[in-house]
Design an enzyme around this catalytic site. Sequence first.
Site, PDB file in Angstrom:
ATOM      1  N   THR A 123      -8.042  -2.208   0.888  1.00 45.56           N
ATOM      2  CA  THR A 123      -7.584  -3.226  -0.046  1.00 45.56           C
ATOM      3  C   THR A 123      -7.995  -4.823  -0.044  1.00 45.56           C
ATOM      4  O   THR A 123      -8.419  -5.225  -1.130  1.00 45.56           O
ATOM      5  CB  THR A 123      -6.118  -3.147   0.266  1.00 45.56           C
ATOM      6  OG1 THR A 123      -5.582  -1.713  -0.010  1.00 45.56           O
ATOM      7  CG2 THR A 123      -5.246  -4.200  -0.642  1.00 45.56           C
ATOM      8  N   HIS A 157      -1.301   2.522  -5.003  1.00 44.54           N
ATOM      9  CA  HIS A 157      -0.874   4.053  -5.347  1.00 44.54           C
ATOM     10  C   HIS A 157       0.414   4.458  -4.832  1.00 44.54           C
ATOM     11  O   HIS A 157       1.131   3.544  -3.923  1.00 44.54           O
ATOM     12  CB  HIS A 157      -1.895   4.807  -4.996  1.00 44.54           C
ATOM     13  CG  HIS A 157      -2.203   4.907  -3.226  1.00 44.54           C
ATOM     14  ND1 HIS A 157      -1.429   5.230  -2.356  1.00 44.54           N
ATOM     15  CD2 HIS A 157      -3.289   4.122  -2.795  1.00 44.54           C
ATOM     16  CE1 HIS A 157      -1.807   4.980  -1.125  1.00 44.54           C
ATOM     17  NE2 HIS A 157      -3.177   4.241  -1.292  1.00 44.54           N
ATOM     18  N   ASP A 163       0.594  -1.294   0.011  1.00 43.93           N
ATOM     19  CA  ASP A 163      -0.075   0.006  -0.033  1.00 43.93           C
ATOM     20  C   ASP A 163       0.760   1.281  -0.065  1.00 43.93           C
ATOM     21  O   ASP A 163       1.785   1.392   0.757  1.00 43.93           O
ATOM     22  CB  ASP A 163      -1.029   0.031   1.092  1.00 43.93           C
ATOM     23  CG  ASP A 163      -2.154   0.867   1.115  1.00 43.93           C
ATOM     24  OD1 ASP A 163      -1.989   2.150   0.596  1.00 43.93           O
ATOM     25  OD2 ASP A 163      -3.104   0.502   1.665  1.00 43.93           O
ATOM     26  N   ASP A 168     -10.378  -3.267   5.767  1.00 44.92           N
ATOM     27  CA  ASP A 168     -10.173  -2.086   5.079  1.00 44.92           C
ATOM     28  C   ASP A 168     -10.164  -2.043   3.665  1.00 44.92           C
ATOM     29  O   ASP A 168     -10.663  -3.249   3.015  1.00 44.92           O
ATOM     30  CB  ASP A 168      -8.779  -1.714   5.457  1.00 44.92           C
ATOM     31  CG  ASP A 168      -8.069  -0.168   5.436  1.00 44.92           C
ATOM     32  OD1 ASP A 168      -9.116   0.675   4.951  1.00 44.92           O
ATOM     33  OD2 ASP A 168      -7.033   0.119   5.632  1.00 44.92           O
ATOM     34  N   SER A 198      -7.064   3.822  -1.939  1.00 46.28           N
ATOM     35  CA  SER A 198      -7.044   2.239  -2.185  1.00 46.28           C
ATOM     36  C   SER A 198      -8.254   1.498  -2.481  1.00 46.28           C
ATOM     37  O   SER A 198      -8.126   0.479  -2.928  1.00 46.28           O
ATOM     38  CB  SER A 198      -6.735   1.625  -0.532  1.00 46.28           C
ATOM     39  OG  SER A 198      -5.444   2.367  -0.357  1.00 46.28           O
ATOM     40  N   GLU A 237      -1.407  -7.830   1.718  1.00 48.62           N
ATOM     41  CA  GLU A 237      -1.145  -6.605   1.639  1.00 48.62           C
ATOM     42  C   GLU A 237      -0.350  -6.108   2.856  1.00 48.62           C
ATOM     43  O   GLU A 237      -0.584  -6.567   3.919  1.00 48.62           O
ATOM     44  CB  GLU A 237      -2.439  -5.569   1.924  1.00 48.62           C
ATOM     45  CG  GLU A 237      -2.403  -4.268   1.687  1.00 48.62           C
ATOM     46  CD  GLU A 237      -3.448  -3.585   2.500  1.00 48.62           C
ATOM     47  OE1 GLU A 237      -3.675  -2.265   2.100  1.00 48.62           O
ATOM     48  OE2 GLU A 237      -4.532  -3.973   3.086  1.00 48.62           O
ATOM     49  N   HIS A 294       1.674   8.328   5.811  1.00 48.25           N
ATOM     50  CA  HIS A 294       0.639   9.510   5.974  1.00 48.25           C
ATOM     51  C   HIS A 294       1.059  10.379   6.949  1.00 48.25           C
ATOM     52  O   HIS A 294       1.315  11.728   6.778  1.00 48.25           O
ATOM     53  CB  HIS A 294      -0.580   9.059   6.217  1.00 48.25           C
ATOM     54  CG  HIS A 294      -1.466   8.641   4.966  1.00 48.25           C
ATOM     55  ND1 HIS A 294      -1.892   9.543   4.139  1.00 48.25           N
ATOM     56  CD2 HIS A 294      -2.240   7.316   4.707  1.00 48.25           C
ATOM     57  CE1 HIS A 294      -2.706   9.088   3.619  1.00 48.25           C
ATOM     58  NE2 HIS A 294      -2.842   7.596   3.646  1.00 48.25           N
ATOM     59  N   HIS A 323      -1.319  10.998  -0.545  1.00 51.71           N
ATOM     60  CA  HIS A 323      -1.442   9.949  -1.626  1.00 51.71           C
ATOM     61  C   HIS A 323      -0.705  11.060  -2.824  1.00 51.71           C
ATOM     62  O   HIS A 323      -1.070  12.120  -2.821  1.00 51.71           O
ATOM     63  CB  HIS A 323      -2.596   9.203  -2.230  1.00 51.71           C
ATOM     64  CG  HIS A 323      -3.161   8.222  -1.261  1.00 51.71           C
ATOM     65  ND1 HIS A 323      -4.315   7.711  -1.489  1.00 51.71           N
ATOM     66  CD2 HIS A 323      -2.629   8.043   0.083  1.00 51.71           C
ATOM     67  CE1 HIS A 323      -4.224   6.716  -0.459  1.00 51.71           C
ATOM     68  NE2 HIS A 323      -3.612   7.138   0.469  1.00 51.71           N
ATOM     69  N   ASP A 325       1.816   2.673   3.892  1.00 52.70           N
ATOM     70  CA  ASP A 325       0.697   3.677   3.667  1.00 52.70           C
ATOM     71  C   ASP A 325       0.435   4.375   4.800  1.00 52.70           C
ATOM     72  O   ASP A 325       0.703   5.631   4.995  1.00 52.70           O
ATOM     73  CB  ASP A 325      -0.614   3.187   3.010  1.00 52.70           C
ATOM     74  CG  ASP A 325      -1.500   4.368   2.845  1.00 52.70           C
ATOM     75  OD1 ASP A 325      -1.359   5.277   1.825  1.00 52.70           O
ATOM     76  OD2 ASP A 325      -2.553   4.525   3.580  1.00 52.70           O
TER      77      ASP A 325
END
Length: 670
Positions: free
Chosen positions: A277, A487, A143, A275, A201, A437, A446, A611, A442
Site C-alpha cells: 500500500t 479490499h 487495509d 509494503d 493490496s 494506512e 488473515h 481477501h 488486514d
Amino acid sequence: MNLKRALPGVLMVLACMPAFAQSSAPSVRILLPEHTRLLEKQQVDIVLEVRNATAVSGLKVLAGGVDWTSRFKAPVKAALDCDTSSDWVVRADLQSFPTPGQVKLEVSIAADGTTVTDTRTVEVREFKLPDGQARNIILFIGDAMGTSYRDAARLVSRAIVDANGKNSFRDGYFDDLLQMDKMPVSGMSMTYGTDSIVPDSANTGTAWATGNKSFLNAVNSLGDGTDCAWRTTGLTNVATLPYMTDNPRVENLWQYLKRRYSYRTGIVSTAAITDATPAVEGAYVAYRQMRLEIARQYRENPMLNGRPAFDVILGGGADPFTAAGRTDKRDLIGEFQALGYNYVTTASQLKNVYGPSVLGLFKGSASPAPASNGIATASDVNMDVAYDKLGLTRPASEPTANLGAYPDQPMLDVMTQKAIDVLAGSFTQAPFILMVEAASIDKQSHPNQAAGVFWDTIEFDKSIGAARAWAAKRSLKDTLIVVTADHDQSMHIIGVSNTPDSEYFDRTKSEKISYTTSHGDQNFTVWGDAYSNARAGLPFINTSTTASNNGGAAGMPGSFASTDSTSDPASSTYSTYSGLTAYKLDAATGYPVNSGTGLRRLAVGFRTGDHTGSSVPVTAEGPGAFLFTGYMDQTDIFFKIAAAVSSDTSEADKLLDLLVNGKYPKTVGK
C-alpha cells in the site's frame, strides 16, 4: 496482505498467456489495457511487443495523428511468452499526452516483410490547477476494511458503559458515531483486478494511485510478455529481476502532483513502509516483494529524475533502508539524512521532530539482512498493533504481545498528526498529498485475530479524527479527505458474547478438532474465546434453517459448555440476535478495554483467512467530496480526487453543506 494467496496459479497462468502468443503469424501489440485512462501529461511507458519475426523495420507510431515514431528506441530482441519464437520489444518510456480527449494510438511495423498493426484509444482527462486554488489531499486506506470491519469498530468503541451504567449504544442507536461515519458523503468501490475478482493490496493500490488496473502483486506496472518468467513459475529472485523491472509503468498521483505542481508528499503506515500500500505512492515494480528496489525508488524516484518521492515517510520496516539489509550495501537512511531529512525511530523522538522533511522508521530487525532471493530483506518488520501497544491482554487464541526492543512506537493518530504538521508547515505553503494506512486490520484478519482487528480499526478511526479536526480549523476549506479500503476480508458480525474473562483469557485449556475428507486431514484448536470469534476452519452448526448438511449442538465448538437463558437470551454465552455490545473506556488512553465485569463482547466469524472480492465503502469530506457518492470502480477514486482538486466545486460544495447543516434529516450520533 498475505502473500500466500498471491502465489501464481492456474488463473494467473491463463491470464499471462494472451491469445496472440499462440499464433505463429507476426503481430504487434501496444501494451496498454483496453480501458487506459490518464490525466493530461501523466507519464506512462509506451511499449510495443512484436512476435514471431526474425527482422523488423519501418516502425510508424501516430498519437492523435501526430507522428511519435522518433520517441521510440530501436527494437530490441526479447524472449516473450517463454517460447522459442523470435520476438522484439520497442519502447518509448515516460511519455505523456498533452491534450485532453480520446487519443488514438496507431502502430505499424514491417515484420519479416509483412506490415502488422495495432491501435489503442486512450482517454486523456484534463487537469489544470486553477490560479489561487491549492487543495490538500489526505487519503486514508484501511487495509481490508470492508463494511463489517467498520461496523465492528463502531460496535466496540461506541458501545461504552459509563460509571452510572449507561451505555452509549442504546435501543439500536449510538450517541456518537465513528469519525469516518460522520463524513457527509458515502459510496462503494469495486476492487477487481485484471486477472482476478479477489485482489491484493498491490493491484488495488495501483488502481487508486494511477487510475489504471493491473494484475496481482503489480505496483504501478502493467503486464508484459516476459511475465511468464516469474509470475507462472514462482521464480522471483535476482535471476528473474530483469523480467520484473521491464514492465510498462504508469505514474501515480503523488509523483504527478510533485513533478507538475510542487506538491509536498507523504506516506504513513503501520506496516513495513515498503509494503504494497505505501509502495504504490512511490515505486514502480511488477512484483511487490522487491523491497530493496522499492526503498531505492523512495530515495531516487524514476518519475522525478532521481529526486526523493516523499517529504514525509513514517512507518515500520527499517531493514531495506540499512546497509546491512541491502545487497548493494547502500545506507539509504544516511542518504536521506544527507539530503536534510530528520530521522527518528521512537514516538518520543517523533513528538519533537520538525520539518521540512522527516523519515521515521519505528521498527526493524535486530540484525537486518537481505533475503536469499536477493530482491527483498530476510524479514518484513511491521509495527506492532494498537492492541499490543496499549498493553491489553490478548484472548487465549491470539499471540501474546512482544514489542521487544521497540516499546516506544507511536500510535497511528500521532503519526498522522505529525505528517500533516510537517507537510503543511513548509515555508513555501505548497499544498500536500498524504496517504495514511492502517495495515494491520488486514494483517490481523488473515490469522483471524479479532481483538487485534477491532483495536487497529479503532486506532485508524482516531487518525481520521485527527485529520478532520485539523481540516476543520483551517480558515480555508481546502482539504479533501477520503477514507476507503484496498479490499475486503471475510469477517462478519454474528452476535454478542458473554464469555467470562476466566475462560476468554485462559491459555491452559483448549480442545482439538480434526476432520478427514478426500481433500485430506485438517485440524483446529479451540480456545476459550471461541464464542466471540468463530474462526475459519471451525464448524458452525446452523439450526435456524432446514440445512441438512449439519447437526448437533448449535453454534461453534467451545472449550467450555455454553450457557443459554430462555428468560434472558442476551445473557447467553453466545447470542445471535439478543443483546447489545457493552465495553468500558480507559480514560487514560481513550480506548475501550477488553476485560472486566459487565463486558458484553462483539462476536464475529471468519469464513476464510484471506481477501474477498466484495466492494468496499468510501467516505469523503471537503471540497469535491460530492464526487464520491454512488457505486464506483476503484480506478475512479484517482480521477475523482484529481477532479476535486482541479475543478471549481464551490456550487456543489454549498449544496452538500446545506444537506449537512440545513433542515434535512440527520442520522442519530452523526
